[in-house]
Design an enzyme around this catalytic site. Structure first.
Site, PDB file in Angstrom:
ATOM      1  N   SER A 150       0.856  -1.187   0.000  1.00 39.34           N
ATOM      2  CA  SER A 150       0.000   0.000   0.000  1.00 39.34           C
ATOM      3  C   SER A 150       0.887   1.229   0.000  1.00 39.34           C
ATOM      4  CB  SER A 150      -0.881  -0.022   1.253  1.00 39.34           C
ATOM      5  OG  SER A 150      -1.023   1.270   1.777  1.00 39.34           O
ATOM      6  N   HIS A 203      -0.925  -1.243  -4.615  1.00 40.91           N
ATOM      7  CA  HIS A 203      -2.196  -0.765  -4.073  1.00 40.91           C
ATOM      8  C   HIS A 203      -2.041   0.723  -3.744  1.00 40.91           C
ATOM      9  CE1 HIS A 203      -5.940  -1.288  -1.677  1.00 40.91           C
ATOM     10  NE2 HIS A 203      -5.399  -0.409  -0.863  1.00 40.91           N
ATOM     11  N   ASP A 255      -3.666   4.180  -2.242  1.00 46.20           N
ATOM     12  CA  ASP A 255      -4.714   4.658  -1.340  1.00 46.20           C
ATOM     13  C   ASP A 255      -5.018   6.127  -1.581  1.00 46.20           C
ATOM     14  OD1 ASP A 255      -5.405   2.378   0.336  1.00 46.20           O
ATOM     15  OD2 ASP A 255      -3.305   2.426   0.933  1.00 46.20           O
ATOM     16  N   MET A 288      -7.304   9.277  -0.746  1.00 45.62           N
ATOM     17  CA  MET A 288      -8.197   9.779   0.321  1.00 45.62           C
ATOM     18  C   MET A 288      -8.490  11.257   0.108  1.00 45.62           C
ATOM     19  SD  MET A 288      -6.509   7.995   3.647  1.00 45.62           S
ATOM     20  CE  MET A 288      -5.793   6.337   3.563  1.00 45.62           C
ATOM     21  N   HIS A 313      -7.493   2.211  -4.697  1.00 44.46           N
ATOM     22  CA  HIS A 313      -8.509   2.145  -3.634  1.00 44.46           C
ATOM     23  C   HIS A 313      -8.995   3.565  -3.361  1.00 44.46           C
ATOM     24  CE1 HIS A 313      -9.233   0.986   0.913  1.00 44.46           C
ATOM     25  NE2 HIS A 313     -10.349   1.307   0.284  1.00 44.46           N
ATOM     26  N   MET A 334     -10.922   6.124  -1.501  1.00 45.45           N
ATOM     27  CA  MET A 334     -11.630   6.447  -0.257  1.00 45.45           C
ATOM     28  C   MET A 334     -12.099   7.888  -0.381  1.00 45.45           C
ATOM     29  SD  MET A 334      -8.993   4.473   2.240  1.00 45.45           S
ATOM     30  CE  MET A 334      -7.766   4.334   0.951  1.00 45.45           C
ATOM     31  N   MET A 363     -12.368  -4.581   4.382  1.00 41.62           N
ATOM     32  CA  MET A 363     -11.483  -3.761   5.208  1.00 41.62           C
ATOM     33  C   MET A 363     -11.385  -4.384   6.599  1.00 41.62           C
ATOM     34  SD  MET A 363     -10.378  -1.334   3.289  1.00 41.62           S
ATOM     35  CE  MET A 363      -9.521  -0.387   4.565  1.00 41.62           C
ATOM     36  N   GLY A 405      -8.802   4.952   6.184  1.00 42.91           N
ATOM     37  CA  GLY A 405      -8.352   6.290   6.535  1.00 42.91           C
ATOM     38  C   GLY A 405      -6.881   6.398   6.895  1.00 42.91           C
ATOM     39  N   PHE A 406      -6.372   5.407   7.630  1.00 42.32           N
ATOM     40  CA  PHE A 406      -4.992   5.522   8.092  1.00 42.32           C
ATOM     41  C   PHE A 406      -4.276   4.176   8.030  1.00 42.32           C
ATOM     42  CE2 PHE A 406      -7.461   8.813  10.135  1.00 42.32           C
ATOM     43  CZ  PHE A 406      -6.677   9.939   9.947  1.00 42.32           C
ATOM     44  N   GLY A 407      -2.978   4.223   7.754  1.00 45.48           N
ATOM     45  CA  GLY A 407      -2.156   3.023   7.848  1.00 45.48           C
ATOM     46  C   GLY A 407      -1.799   2.785   9.310  1.00 45.48           C
ATOM     47  N   GLY A 408      -1.280   1.613   9.594  1.00 42.94           N
ATOM     48  CA  GLY A 408      -0.749   1.343  10.928  1.00 42.94           C
ATOM     49  C   GLY A 408      -1.771   1.025  12.006  1.00 42.94           C
ATOM     50  N   ASP A 461      -7.527  -5.681   3.590  1.00 36.50           N
ATOM     51  CA  ASP A 461      -6.706  -4.463   3.703  1.00 36.50           C
ATOM     52  C   ASP A 461      -6.816  -3.891   5.103  1.00 36.50           C
ATOM     53  OD1 ASP A 461      -5.422  -2.022   3.357  1.00 36.50           O
ATOM     54  OD2 ASP A 461      -6.830  -1.253   1.855  1.00 36.50           O
ATOM     55  N   GLY A 462      -5.657  -3.746   5.758  1.00 32.00           N
ATOM     56  CA  GLY A 462      -5.607  -3.104   7.071  1.00 32.00           C
ATOM     57  C   GLY A 462      -5.059  -4.036   8.145  1.00 32.00           C
ATOM     58  N   GLY A 463      -3.911  -3.684   8.691  1.00 35.19           N
ATOM     59  CA  GLY A 463      -3.328  -4.482   9.774  1.00 35.19           C
ATOM     60  C   GLY A 463      -2.898  -5.868   9.346  1.00 35.19           C
ATOM     61  N   GLY A 502       0.796  -2.372   4.290  1.00 31.92           N
ATOM     62  CA  GLY A 502       1.455  -1.066   4.417  1.00 31.92           C
ATOM     63  C   GLY A 502       2.622  -1.172   5.383  1.00 31.92           C
ATOM     64  N   SER A 503       2.317  -1.039   6.678  1.00 34.29           N
ATOM     65  CA  SER A 503       3.383  -1.054   7.703  1.00 34.29           C
ATOM     66  C   SER A 503       4.231  -2.312   7.650  1.00 34.29           C
ATOM     67  CB  SER A 503       2.810  -0.957   9.114  1.00 34.29           C
ATOM     68  OG  SER A 503       1.537  -0.442   9.121  1.00 34.29           O
TER      69      SER A 503
HETATM   70  C1  DX5 Z   1      -6.221   2.203   5.073  1.00 33.10           C
HETATM   71  C2  DX5 Z   1      -5.651   1.836   3.724  1.00 33.10           C
HETATM   72  C3  DX5 Z   1      -4.693   0.714   3.776  1.00 33.10           C
HETATM   73  C4  DX5 Z   1      -3.514   0.951   4.671  1.00 33.10           C
HETATM   74  C5  DX5 Z   1      -2.852  -0.333   5.020  1.00 33.10           C
HETATM   75  O1  DX5 Z   1      -7.237   3.102   4.912  1.00 33.10           O
HETATM   76  O2  DX5 Z   1      -6.668   1.462   2.839  1.00 33.10           O
HETATM   77  O3  DX5 Z   1      -4.306   0.336   2.466  1.00 33.10           O
HETATM   78  O4  DX5 Z   1      -2.570   1.798   4.121  1.00 33.10           O
HETATM   79  O5  DX5 Z   1      -1.830  -0.048   5.926  1.00 33.10           O
HETATM   80  P1  DX5 Z   1      -1.448  -1.075   7.069  1.00 33.10           P
HETATM   81  O6  DX5 Z   1      -1.021  -2.330   6.389  1.00 33.10           O
HETATM   82  O7  DX5 Z   1      -0.344  -0.393   7.780  1.00 33.10           O
HETATM   83  O8  DX5 Z   1      -2.677  -1.280   7.924  1.00 33.10           O
HETATM   84 ZN    ZN Z   2      -6.161   0.527   0.877  1.00 37.52          ZN
END
Ligand code: DX5
Ligand code: ZN
Length: 231
Positions: A20, A45, A47, A49, A78, A80, A149, A154-157, A187-189, A209-210
């Site tokens: 991501s 991927h 993101d 926003m 993606h 958002m 999801m 909205g946010f990574g991590g 997607d996410g965590g 992402g992270s």
């Molecule tokens: C969150 C994004 C994800 C995010 C994933 O809104 O859609 O793609 O960046 O990041 P991690 O893997 O750190 O949760």
């Molecule tokens: Zn995403």
């Protein structure tokens, strides 16, 4: 080959790890892409926003367009953003191969998915952890991908919400019953501790992402995730 055909070609790849581009170094995207390609990554991927549908803001068409000139990897975009149908055409022109929209953000989900397909781009629908599966069921035949999801967009991590696992299990059954072929993405965590449950539940595409960009070596991060998925 149309962008959609490019995505459908990758449909059988599992597990497919999609970095991501949210936590990468935007000051040096070219090197980031080169490192990811070297790490064996097959698709990216992105993101997007808007600060409205989600409180955070990232980037739009120019970054997608720039990336599409620097890599032949398919771009999984993606969105958002509120009422994404307003921008679908521009994201397609910028080089998106797959455009995923949020059911919560669409006033006309069916029309938006049709619009994406008509542009020759693969269509995806995403739903946040609190959004019931029923909201997307009437339109599954228009989806090349369903994105579950496992955090609020909205946010990574953020940490993984296992509600995505239940949805994946249900979607596998529905896909079989209705003889559909949509890809299941999560997607996410997603990290080495959470990826296997997603894989076992039927996800084949994994956004990370992270668990890639906060690691010192992307190649090792990608191979660790791939190995952890299948156990
Ligand atoms: C969150 C994004 C994800 C995010 C994933 O809104 O859609 O793609 O960046 O990041 P991690 O893997 O750190 O949760
Ligand atoms: Zn995403």
């Amino acid at each position: 080959m149309t962008p959609r055909e490019k995505i459908l070609q990758l449909r059988g790849n599992s597990p497919l790890i999609l970095p991501s581009l949210l936590l990468c170094d935007f000051g040096d995207l070219q090197s980031e892409i080169a490192l990811l390609e070297k790490a064996g990554v097959r698709a990216l991927h992105l993101d997007v926003m808007d600060g409205m549908f989600v409180p955070n803001m990232t980037y739009g068409m120019p970054i997608v367009e720039g990336l599409s000139r620097h890599t032949s990897m398919p771009l999984d975009v993606h969105l958002m953003i509120e009422d994404p149908s307003r921008y679908v055409e521009q994201f397609a022109a910028a080089g998106s191969d797959l455009i995923t929209v949020h059911v919560e953000a669409c006033s006309d989900l069916k029309g938006t998915l049709e619009q994406i397909r008509d542009l020759g781009v693969a269509s995806g629908v995403a739903l946040n952890p609190d959004t019931p599966l029923e909201t997307i069921l009437p339109h599954l035949e228009l989806c090349d991908l369903v994105l579950c999801m496992s955090v609020n967009a909205g946010f990574g991590g953020q940490s993984f919400n296992p509600v995505a696992i239940e949805k994946l299990n249900q979607l596998v059954q529905i896909r079989e019953q209705q003889r559909l072929e949509f890809i299941l993405e999560v997607d996410g965590g997603v990290n080495v501790d959470t990826i296997q449950d997603c894989y076992d539940a039927g996800a084949t595409w994994f956004v990370a992402g992270s668990s890639i960009f906060r690691q010192p070596c992307y190649q090792l991060a990608v191979s660790d995730l791939t190995a952890a998925a299948t156990g």
